[in-house]
Design an enzyme around this catalytic site. Structure first.
Site, PDB file in Angstrom:
ATOM      1  N   HIS A 262       0.858  -1.186   0.000  1.00 15.22           N
ATOM      2  CA  HIS A 262       0.000   0.000   0.000  1.00 15.22           C
ATOM      3  C   HIS A 262       0.886   1.225   0.000  1.00 15.22           C
ATOM      4  O   HIS A 262       1.944   1.223   0.639  1.00 15.22           O
ATOM      5  CB  HIS A 262      -0.896  -0.002   1.249  1.00 15.22           C
ATOM      6  CG  HIS A 262      -2.074   0.892   1.138  1.00 15.22           C
ATOM      7  ND1 HIS A 262      -1.991   2.245   1.343  1.00 15.22           N
ATOM      8  CD2 HIS A 262      -3.365   0.628   0.812  1.00 15.22           C
ATOM      9  CE1 HIS A 262      -3.194   2.771   1.162  1.00 15.22           C
ATOM     10  NE2 HIS A 262      -4.046   1.819   0.832  1.00 15.22           N
ATOM     11  N   ASP A 316      -7.883  -5.216   0.100  1.00 15.64           N
ATOM     12  CA  ASP A 316      -8.372  -6.138  -0.925  1.00 15.64           C
ATOM     13  C   ASP A 316      -8.026  -7.592  -0.631  1.00 15.64           C
ATOM     14  O   ASP A 316      -8.494  -8.481  -1.326  1.00 15.64           O
ATOM     15  CB  ASP A 316      -7.786  -5.757  -2.300  1.00 15.64           C
ATOM     16  CG  ASP A 316      -8.404  -4.473  -2.857  1.00 15.64           C
ATOM     17  OD1 ASP A 316      -9.573  -4.211  -2.549  1.00 15.64           O
ATOM     18  OD2 ASP A 316      -7.713  -3.750  -3.591  1.00 15.64           O
TER      19      ASP A 316
HETATM   20  C1  LIG Z   1      -7.865  -0.411  -2.515  1.00 14.30           C
HETATM   21  C2  LIG Z   1      -6.485  -0.381  -2.926  1.00 14.30           C
HETATM   22  O1  LIG Z   1      -6.186   0.239  -3.899  1.00 14.30           O
HETATM   23  S1  LIG Z   1      -5.363  -1.191  -1.996  1.00 14.30           S
HETATM   24  C3  LIG Z   1      -4.104  -1.680  -3.151  1.00 14.30           C
HETATM   25  C4  LIG Z   1      -4.574  -2.775  -4.049  1.00 14.30           C
HETATM   26  N1  LIG Z   1      -3.536  -3.207  -5.003  1.00 14.30           N
HETATM   27  C5  LIG Z   1      -2.862  -4.358  -4.875  1.00 14.30           C
HETATM   28  O2  LIG Z   1      -3.060  -5.140  -3.963  1.00 14.30           O
HETATM   29  C6  LIG Z   1      -1.870  -4.635  -5.973  1.00 14.30           C
HETATM   30  C7  LIG Z   1      -0.532  -5.055  -5.412  1.00 14.30           C
HETATM   31  N2  LIG Z   1       0.120  -3.926  -4.749  1.00 14.30           N
HETATM   32  C8  LIG Z   1       0.797  -2.975  -5.470  1.00 14.30           C
HETATM   33  O3  LIG Z   1       0.916  -3.045  -6.690  1.00 14.30           O
HETATM   34  C9  LIG Z   1       1.411  -1.800  -4.716  1.00 14.30           C
HETATM   35  O4  LIG Z   1       1.736  -2.168  -3.408  1.00 14.30           O
HETATM   36  C10 LIG Z   1       0.484  -0.564  -4.705  1.00 14.30           C
HETATM   37  C11 LIG Z   1       0.049  -0.194  -6.130  1.00 14.30           C
HETATM   38  C12 LIG Z   1      -0.756  -0.831  -3.890  1.00 14.30           C
HETATM   39  C13 LIG Z   1       1.253   0.619  -4.070  1.00 14.30           C
HETATM   40  O5  LIG Z   1       2.229   0.973  -4.937  1.00 14.30           O
HETATM   41  P1  LIG Z   1       3.411   2.019  -4.628  1.00 14.30           P
HETATM   42  O6  LIG Z   1       3.197   2.721  -3.373  1.00 14.30           O
HETATM   43  O7  LIG Z   1       3.565   2.835  -5.862  1.00 14.30           O
HETATM   44  O8  LIG Z   1       4.643   1.102  -4.440  1.00 14.30           O
HETATM   45  P2  LIG Z   1       5.622   0.667  -5.605  1.00 14.30           P
HETATM   46  O9  LIG Z   1       4.846   0.133  -6.759  1.00 14.30           O
HETATM   47  O10 LIG Z   1       6.540   1.813  -5.885  1.00 14.30           O
HETATM   48  O11 LIG Z   1       6.408  -0.499  -4.893  1.00 14.30           O
HETATM   49  C14 LIG Z   1       7.522  -0.281  -4.061  1.00 14.30           C
HETATM   50  C15 LIG Z   1       8.349  -1.549  -4.029  1.00 14.30           C
HETATM   51  O12 LIG Z   1       7.613  -2.566  -3.339  1.00 14.30           O
HETATM   52  C16 LIG Z   1       7.345  -3.662  -4.197  1.00 14.30           C
HETATM   53  N3  LIG Z   1       5.944  -4.065  -4.020  1.00 14.30           N
HETATM   54  C17 LIG Z   1       4.896  -3.252  -3.745  1.00 14.30           C
HETATM   55  N4  LIG Z   1       3.788  -3.995  -3.652  1.00 14.30           N
HETATM   56  C18 LIG Z   1       4.149  -5.263  -3.874  1.00 14.30           C
HETATM   57  C19 LIG Z   1       3.433  -6.474  -3.920  1.00 14.30           C
HETATM   58  N5  LIG Z   1       2.110  -6.520  -3.739  1.00 14.30           N
HETATM   59  N6  LIG Z   1       4.094  -7.611  -4.191  1.00 14.30           N
HETATM   60  C20 LIG Z   1       5.438  -7.590  -4.404  1.00 14.30           C
HETATM   61  N7  LIG Z   1       6.171  -6.462  -4.370  1.00 14.30           N
HETATM   62  C21 LIG Z   1       5.528  -5.320  -4.112  1.00 14.30           C
HETATM   63  C22 LIG Z   1       7.533  -3.128  -5.615  1.00 14.30           C
HETATM   64  O13 LIG Z   1       7.895  -4.155  -6.520  1.00 14.30           O
HETATM   65  C23 LIG Z   1       8.629  -2.120  -5.419  1.00 14.30           C
HETATM   66  O14 LIG Z   1       9.858  -2.789  -5.374  1.00 14.30           O
HETATM   67  P3  LIG Z   1      11.197  -2.135  -5.999  1.00 14.30           P
HETATM   68  O15 LIG Z   1      11.425  -0.895  -5.163  1.00 14.30           O
HETATM   69  O16 LIG Z   1      12.236  -3.188  -5.809  1.00 14.30           O
HETATM   70  O17 LIG Z   1      10.898  -1.813  -7.431  1.00 14.30           O
HETATM   71  O1  LIG Z   2      -5.620   4.601  -0.361  1.00 16.29           O
HETATM   72  C1  LIG Z   2      -5.227   3.987  -1.363  1.00 16.29           C
HETATM   73  O2  LIG Z   2      -4.201   4.260  -2.012  1.00 16.29           O
HETATM   74  C2  LIG Z   2      -6.012   2.846  -1.885  1.00 16.29           C
HETATM   75  C3  LIG Z   2      -7.407   2.778  -1.383  1.00 16.29           C
HETATM   76  O3  LIG Z   2      -8.320   3.296  -1.963  1.00 16.29           O
HETATM   77  C4  LIG Z   2      -7.666   2.082  -0.152  1.00 16.29           C
HETATM   78  O4  LIG Z   2      -6.737   1.565   0.453  1.00 16.29           O
HETATM   79  O5  LIG Z   2      -8.846   2.013   0.250  1.00 16.29           O
END
Ligand SMILES: CC(=O)SCCNC(=O)CCNC(=O)[C@H](O)C(C)(C)COP(=O)(O)OP(=O)(O)OC[C@H]1O[C@@H](n2cnc3c(N)ncnc32)[C@H](O)[C@@H]1OP(=O)(O)O
Ligand SMILES: O=C([O-])CC(=O)C(=O)O
Length: 394
Positions: A262, A316
């Site tokens: 997150h 999620d």
């Molecule tokens: C309601 C919501 O929106 S909650 C989020 C729902 N989304 C997911 O569950 C999808 C999986 N999670 C992700 O893709 C990310 O954690 C996000 C999109 C939620 C947050 O992304 P950001 O804050 O931009 O983090 P970012 O993508 O820069 O990741 C930072 C590092 O952690 C790693 N990382 C982040 N999430 C994950 C994950 N779920 N699995 C593996 N590695 C991860 C990335 O690969 C990255 O590594 P690096 O620095 O070696 O390249």
């Molecule tokens: O806050 C965020 O980036 C993603 C989101 O909507 C949540 O976690 O409910």
């Protein structure tokens, strides 16, 4: 004069607004709506009371809540033209695309735009909160070849939604748990879909366009779409023994593990903890889920391997296990999220209008200047494209 800007990919840490709607402490795992802790709202509130709190800033009195619920009950039905429009949608389409189209279509019926009139704001809030669940349920029945069923005035918001979706009066515990899920998903500061709603709102367009753009943004797998991807992933893992090799493979390939990580939380999301408890309550009444043990093991192995980087379950991760027990089809998990998050989107829409300035950030230009215009007959095809074309010629 050239101004130097610091570029932050994904606007990480960049404040986009001032807001009093919700607060997240990502280090301590705290979420508050209008200052009230999420666990207290989950325990004591209802979704409609929480929506009222988010949008109007205070908990309603009994009289205010009764009128709000009454208005919403009254506006749950869909216009026949919306239902006719939906008949043309392909059954194989994703329910989020249907929802986005239906939300946008409401703008065709309510074109008066009086953004400084509190009565207009209230009518739009009521209409959207009332009709979005009906749109989701109608798509589900119509894609199975059934006619959508009418809402039931004797059922509350969540029970009525489950009734419209399944054509059966829901179990009391199931309806209560679904209502808590809606509270948990209702709002979360300036996440991607809320930001999208605010950008759209800042142009002073109508609220239906605001919600339609937010729905489109929520659908992506990095945001609300992750909830259904989690179940696909648990199915793919298939057994507790496969969890460790799965995680190791993801790390090696730099693949995302869905439902983890997150931008703000660096500990387990407090909503994931509550959702996990809700799932367990459902298992006690309706039986275990084959994927729960896999989920628990996955949480353990990810904490071991990626916990030092602050990667823990987000909202999620466990929601899908709750929805599976409620017999909700996997591709409806993100629409469930939208039914809830519309409350937060509307709260931010209203707040944005109170002190609006159009969103118009800047960019750091990385392109060319004074580049010549080359007439088409003189343009050379890049060598790689040329060889691709040659390879296609028999
Ligand atoms: C309601 C919501 O929106 S909650 C989020 C729902 N989304 C997911 O569950 C999808 C999986 N999670 C992700 O893709 C990310 O954690 C996000 C999109 C939620 C947050 O992304 P950001 O804050 O931009 O983090 P970012 O993508 O820069 O990741 C930072 C590092 O952690 C790693 N990382 C982040 N999430 C994950 C994950 N779920 N699995 C593996 N590695 C991860 C990335 O690969 C990255 O590594 P690096 O620095 O070696 O390249
Ligand atoms: O806050 C965020 O980036 C993603 C989101 O909507 C949540 O976690 O409910």
């Amino acid at each position: 004069m050239t101004v130097a800007y610091e570029y932050r990919p994904g606007l990480e840490g960049v404040p986009a607004t001032q807001s009093s709607i919700s607060y997240v402490d990502g280090q301590r795992g705290i979420l508050e709506y209008q200052g009230i802790r999420i666990d207290n709202l989950a325990k004591y509130s209802s979704f409609l009371e929480t929506a009222y709190l988010l949008i109007w800033g205070e908990l309603p009195t009994q009289g205010e809540l009764d009128s709000f619920e009454y208005e919403i009950r009254y506006h749950r039905r869909l216009k026949y033209r919306i239902r006719d429009m939906m008949k043309c949608f392909p059954e194989s389409g994703h329910p989020m695309d249907s929802l986005q189209a239906c939300a946008a279509a409401l703008g065709l019926f309510y074109s008066r735009r009086a953004l400084d009139d509190p009565a207009y704001i209230r009518a739009a809030v009521v209409r959207l909160l009332a009709k979005i669940p009906t749109m989701v349920a109608a798509f589900q029945l119509m894609r199975k070849g059934n006619d959508p069923i009418q809402p039931r005035d004797d059922l509350d918001y969540s029970a009525n939604f489950l009734y419209m979706l399944t054509e059966r009066e829901p179990d009391e515990l199931a309806a209560k748990i679904f209502d808590v899920c809606l509270i948990l998903h209702a709002e979360h500061t300036i996440n991607a879909s809320t930001f999208s709603a605010m950008v759209t709102a800042s142009t002073l367009t109508d609220p239906y366009a605001v919600i339609a753009s937010a729905v489109g943004t929520l659908a992506g797998p990095l945001h609300g779409g992750a909830s259904e991807e989690v179940i696909v992933m648990l199915e793919e893992i298939g057994s507790v023994e496969n969890v460790r090799p799965f995680v190791e493979k993801c790390i090696e390939r730099k693949a995302r593990i869905m439902g983890f990580g997150h931008r703000v939380y660096k500990v387990k999301d407090p909503r994931a903890t509550i959702l996990q408890a809700l799932a367990e309550k459902l298992f006690e009444k309706f039986g275990q889920d084959i994927y729960y043990d896999i989920a628990i093991e996955l949480e353990k192995v990810v904490a071991e391997k990626l916990g030092h980087r602050g990667i823990y379950p987000n909202v999620d991760f466990y929601s899908g296990l709750v929805y599976r027990k409620l017999r909700i089809p996997t591709d409806l998990y993100t629409p469930m999220f939208a039914i809830a998050r519309v409350a937060g989107w509307l709260a931010h829409w209203k707040e944005q209008l109170e002190e609006n300035r159009i969103f118009r950030p800047t960019q750091i230009y990385t392109g060319l200047h004074d580049h010549p215009y080359i007439p088409i007959e003189k343009r050379m095809m890049p060598t790689s494209a040329q060889s691709a074309v040659e390879a296609m010629v028999p």
